[in-house]
Design an enzyme around this catalytic site. Sequence first.
Site, PDB file in Angstrom:
ATOM      1  CG  HIS A   1      43.922  34.752  42.958  1.00  0.00           C
ATOM      2  ND1 HIS A   1      42.943  35.350  43.866  1.00  0.00           N
ATOM      3  CD2 HIS A   1      44.017  35.509  41.934  1.00  0.00           C
ATOM      4  CE1 HIS A   1      42.500  36.559  43.258  1.00  0.00           C
ATOM      5  NE2 HIS A   1      43.208  36.746  42.102  1.00  0.00           N
TER       6      HIS A   1
ATOM      7  CB  VAL B   1      35.203  40.392  45.109  1.00  0.00           C
ATOM      8  CG1 VAL B   1      35.955  40.359  43.978  1.00  0.00           C
ATOM      9  CG2 VAL B   1      35.252  41.541  45.845  1.00  0.00           C
TER      10      VAL B   1
ATOM     11  N   GLY C   1      53.233  41.906  32.140  1.00  0.00           N
ATOM     12  CA  GLY C   1      53.005  41.061  33.499  1.00  0.00           C
ATOM     13  C   GLY C   1      51.660  40.775  33.634  1.00  0.00           C
TER      14      GLY C   1
ATOM     15  CG  HIS D   1      43.175  37.478  38.182  1.00  0.00           C
ATOM     16  ND1 HIS D   1      44.119  37.652  39.148  1.00  0.00           N
ATOM     17  CD2 HIS D   1      43.891  36.969  37.089  1.00  0.00           C
ATOM     18  CE1 HIS D   1      45.450  37.883  38.651  1.00  0.00           C
ATOM     19  NE2 HIS D   1      45.194  37.369  37.484  1.00  0.00           N
TER      20      HIS D   1
ATOM     21  CD  GLU E   1      31.324  34.800  43.392  1.00  0.00           C
ATOM     22  OE1 GLU E   1      30.046  34.456  43.171  1.00  0.00           O
ATOM     23  OE2 GLU E   1      32.071  35.343  43.772  1.00  0.00           O
TER      24      GLU E   1
ATOM     25  CG  HIS F   1      32.756  44.982  34.634  1.00  0.00           C
ATOM     26  ND1 HIS F   1      32.112  46.155  34.721  1.00  0.00           N
ATOM     27  CD2 HIS F   1      33.940  44.853  35.369  1.00  0.00           C
ATOM     28  CE1 HIS F   1      32.866  46.790  35.933  1.00  0.00           C
ATOM     29  NE2 HIS F   1      33.947  46.073  36.330  1.00  0.00           N
TER      30      HIS F   1
ATOM     31  CG  HIS G   1      34.359  50.265  38.528  1.00  0.00           C
ATOM     32  ND1 HIS G   1      34.806  50.003  39.721  1.00  0.00           N
ATOM     33  CD2 HIS G   1      34.430  49.212  37.737  1.00  0.00           C
ATOM     34  CE1 HIS G   1      34.649  48.546  39.863  1.00  0.00           C
ATOM     35  NE2 HIS G   1      34.695  48.220  38.355  1.00  0.00           N
TER      36      HIS G   1
END
Lengths: 82, 378
Positions: free
Chosen positions: B69, B81, B91, B97, B102, B119, B129
């Site tokens: 994408h 993912v 930018g 995204h 899903e 998240h 993370h």
Amino acid sequence: YPLDGAARGEDASMDLVQQYLENYYNLPKQAKQFVRRKDSGPVVKKIREMQKFLGLEVTGKLDSDTLEVIHKPRCGVPDVGY
Amino acid sequence: FSTFPGTPKWRKTQLTYRIVNYTLDLPRDAVDSAIEKALKVWEEVTPLTFSRMYEGEADIMVSFAVGEHGDFSPFDGPGKVLAHAYPPGRGIYGDAHFDDDEQWTKETAGTNLFLVAAHELGHSLGLFHSANTEAVMYPLYKTFTDLAQFRLSQDDVAGIQSLYGPPSASLDDTLVPTESVPPAHETPAMCDPALSFDAVSTLRGEVLFFKDRHFWRKSFRTHELEFHLISSFWPSLPSDLDAAYEVTSKDTVFIFKGNQFWGVRGGEVQAGYPRGIHTLGFPPTVKKIDAAISDKDKKKTYFFVEDKYWRFDEKRQSMEPGFPRQIAEDFPGVDTKIDAVFEAFGFFYFFNGSSQLEFDPNAKKVTHILKSNIWFNC
């Protein structure tokens, strides 16, 4: 046949973990298939790093808990710094 | 928690976001609501605010996509993912995204958009993370059986506040200057012999000891002691409280800071707060409360301000005439400034710095002088 099947399953798991470690733990792409030969190889080190980060028992091996976590849905951002 | 290498963060507090496109899995208003709610999660514990844009370049661009994408990080079909996001910057940076392969839902079945968005937007704000499995920033997707129970972990709050600080207290700046981002405090050590408290209150049979941004939660039933960030339970409350007391008949703890107070019931800050302390009947000369306690049997609340105290009638909901009175006259032996007070086992415990006076309200005398942190079994 059962032995071949088991070996194929192990290879598939290895490919999966290799890809996982490359994506999320900066495993260099040339670090191939050292897991069964050498306990201190880069893949084992990265498996340990992953197990520690994700709160798993740190074995350096592809145990069932580790494989289960690898199959879980997750965020695509790597777990370690670039 | 951790932050991205170089600790990128937004240099402004008023951020913009735009929902660029929508998944077909959910009605548009459900997507809007999930993103808005996810931003709110972070807004409540920081000075950050988010306003929505409908066209042009926003700081945070939210989009749904499948496969490749345009950012060299293709999505991978269903599962694995779910989404990714970029740290603060111009930018593509700051953008989130979501993989439209899903099955996005607003329930716990499938992949809950709000949970994933909370998240990813953490990344958009600069959090990397976390290795804490309780944290929203833990990289693996975790379902909640009850979404109403969702809250940021202490780790998430500490992480985001390390970048942006806690929310600015909405104080009345005609009386108390509004603070911007207060300096971060060290984590208090519970067995420090010099430990003092900002405020102490009972809550449903437990005792809360407030200090800076944190509080200890002591259960007399289980003898357990927990330590939490105030914001992890009540994100909209300020830190560095002045006073707190529980009115058991209302199942409410009243929390005071400066010229404002809040009512909290369990984990919920009640609607209609903060209110000004002068609505309780204090004269304009009173700028803040030092300590307070409510006597559940007599239905009276005592407010301590410097060397005087006021008494509030909980039945009539009004300040009693004849007050203020000198503390030392009616509480013999309590002749120092009071930081905090609470009631346990029929005694009032008055805190001053690292000391504590055990006062018997029936005998009207101080029965013991103790260390403030004696409750922590140090």
